[in-house]
Design an enzyme around this catalytic site. Structure first.
Site, short mmCIF file in Angstrom:
data_model
loop_
_atom_site.label_atom_id
_atom_site.label_comp_id
_atom_site.label_asym_id
_atom_site.label_seq_id
_atom_site.Cartn_x
_atom_site.Cartn_y
_atom_site.Cartn_z
N LYS A 240 -13.66 44.93 47.75
CA LYS A 240 -13.95 45.76 46.57
C LYS A 240 -15.45 45.90 46.32
CE LYS A 240 -9.72 45.78 46.88
NZ LYS A 240 -9.21 46.82 47.82
N ASP B 65 -9.90 50.87 50.55
CA ASP B 65 -8.97 49.78 50.19
C ASP B 65 -9.41 48.48 50.84
OD1 ASP B 65 -5.40 49.13 50.57
OD2 ASP B 65 -6.81 48.60 48.98
N ASP C 109 -8.40 52.50 45.90
CA ASP C 109 -7.35 51.62 45.38
C ASP C 109 -7.98 50.49 44.56
OD1 ASP C 109 -4.85 49.35 46.76
OD2 ASP C 109 -4.79 50.62 44.97
N ASN C 110 -7.21 49.90 43.65
CA ASN C 110 -7.58 48.67 42.94
C ASN C 110 -8.78 48.78 42.02
OD1 ASN C 110 -7.03 47.58 46.15
ND2 ASN C 110 -5.58 47.06 44.52
N GLU D 187 0.53 46.64 43.13
CA GLU D 187 1.70 46.69 44.01
C GLU D 187 2.70 45.56 43.71
OE1 GLU D 187 -1.44 46.93 45.03
OE2 GLU D 187 -1.96 45.47 46.54
C1 LIG Z 1 -16.02 45.51 55.58
N1 LIG Z 1 -14.70 45.88 56.05
N2 LIG Z 1 -14.49 46.89 56.89
C2 LIG Z 1 -13.17 46.94 57.12
C3 LIG Z 1 -12.50 45.94 56.40
C4 LIG Z 1 -11.16 45.52 56.28
C5 LIG Z 1 -10.88 44.44 55.47
C6 LIG Z 1 -9.46 43.94 55.36
O1 LIG Z 1 -8.52 44.99 55.45
C7 LIG Z 1 -9.25 43.21 54.07
C8 LIG Z 1 -9.06 41.84 54.08
C9 LIG Z 1 -8.92 41.17 52.86
C10 LIG Z 1 -9.01 41.85 51.64
C11 LIG Z 1 -9.21 43.24 51.66
C12 LIG Z 1 -9.40 44.00 50.38
N3 LIG Z 1 -8.21 44.17 49.57
C13 LIG Z 1 -8.03 43.35 48.53
O2 LIG Z 1 -8.78 42.39 48.34
C14 LIG Z 1 -6.86 43.58 47.65
C15 LIG Z 1 -6.48 42.55 46.78
C16 LIG Z 1 -5.39 42.72 45.92
C17 LIG Z 1 -5.01 41.60 45.02
C18 LIG Z 1 -4.70 41.87 43.69
C19 LIG Z 1 -4.31 40.82 42.84
C20 LIG Z 1 -4.27 39.53 43.33
F1 LIG Z 1 -3.88 38.51 42.52
C21 LIG Z 1 -4.58 39.25 44.66
C22 LIG Z 1 -4.95 40.29 45.51
C23 LIG Z 1 -4.66 43.91 45.91
C24 LIG Z 1 -5.05 44.95 46.76
O3 LIG Z 1 -4.38 46.15 46.78
C25 LIG Z 1 -6.15 44.81 47.61
O4 LIG Z 1 -6.51 45.87 48.42
C26 LIG Z 1 -9.31 43.92 52.87
C27 LIG Z 1 -11.90 43.79 54.78
C28 LIG Z 1 -13.23 44.20 54.89
C29 LIG Z 1 -13.52 45.28 55.71
MG LIG Z 2 -5.50 47.63 47.78
#
Ligand SMILES: Cn1ncc2cc([C@H](O)c3cccc(CNC(=O)c4cc(-c5ccc(F)cc5)cc(O)c4O)c3)ccc21
Ligand SMILES: [Mg+2]
Length: 214
Positions: free
Chosen positions: A144, A141, A169-170, A199
């Site tokens: 992406k 998650d 997810d997603n 969600e």
């Molecule tokens: C490398 N690495 N290692 C650990 C690790 C941890 C993170 C952070 O936890 C993190 C920060 C920002 C974004 C995310 C990804 N999630 C998303 O981008 C997402 C978007 C949407 C959505 C959907 C529609 C929209 F209009 C806007 C956002 C719905 C969703 O459920 C999502 O999961 C994850 C990042 C890289 C990492």
């Molecule tokens: Mg997600």
């Protein structure tokens, strides 16, 4: 100074959830995201699919890529059998700080190991640093465009065994086209799509469940 959305989410948990009651923590976050501010937790509709996969797999070792505020971490951990563990990776220190407090409020600190760092850096170190053998369940998650490279990395690092389950997810919104293309066409996986919604919205999204065949 201005608070952040994760900090306001944490305040909602402190104000509306019962300490030590994971279900009330999940409910408080979903209420906050429906009534106050949207946030990218897996949410209750896809969360129920996650719950059913966790109870079916009954994992001893879980890896979560992308903790964010810990909503899915709490959902998964609250269903784990005794002595089972979840390792969750979060690269953003602000997210990690909030997640630690939400996990503590839920009373699940013993079952959850939150590592502050990036999946690409930490996946190769999990065996030596934490004595991990293989994961029974991996929940993807995070960014992406990291789903595919990190899946290949987990294969290379011997973190998957015959029967390991990947739940992503997603896969529709925001979408993970390269990951889907790979996992659905690879002879080493058997995949299944669970149609749902993004969600807290009516936008289509879904989870992809894949079994590693070894
Ligand atoms: C490398 N690495 N290692 C650990 C690790 C941890 C993170 C952070 O936890 C993190 C920060 C920002 C974004 C995310 C990804 N999630 C998303 O981008 C997402 C978007 C949407 C959505 C959907 C529609 C929209 F209009 C806007 C956002 C719905 C969703 O459920 C999502 O999961 C994850 C990042 C890289 C990492
Ligand atoms: Mg997600």
């Amino acid at each position: 100074t201005q608070s952040t959305r994760p900090q306001r989410m944490l305040a909602a948990v402190h104000n509306n959830a019962t300490r030590g009651d994971p279900r009330s923590v999940v409910k408080a976050i979903d209420q906050f995201c429906r009534q106050k501010e949207w946030a990218m937790n897996i949410g209750d509709e896809k969360g129920c699919i996650l719950d059913s996969v966790v109870s079916e797999v009954n994992p001893a070792m879980v890896l979560e890529l992308g903790t964010y505020c810990g909503y899915s971490t709490v959902r998964i951990a609250s269903q784990l059998p005794p002595h089972a563990k979840i390792i969750t990776l979060e690269f953003n220190p602000q997210n990690a700080a909030v997640a630690r407090q939400i996990i503590a409020w839920a009373g699940l600190g013993e079952k959850i190991k939150l590592i502050e760092g990036s999946s690409g850096d930490w996946i190769p170190k999990l065996k030596e640093q934490f004595g991990v053998d293989t994961f029974d369940l991996v929940f993807l998650d995070h960014w992406k465009d990291r789903y595919l490279p990190d899946t290949k990395l987990m294969e290379e690092c011997g973190l998957l065994r015959k029967g390991s389950i990947l739940l992503a997810d997603n896969v529709i919104c925001p979408g993970t086209p390269e990951y889907l293309e790979y996992i659905r066409n690879s002879p080493r996986y058997k995949s299944q799509y669970f149609k749902s919604h993004l969600e807290y919205t009516r936008v289509e999204d879904g989870l992809e469940k894949s079994i590693f065949l070894g």
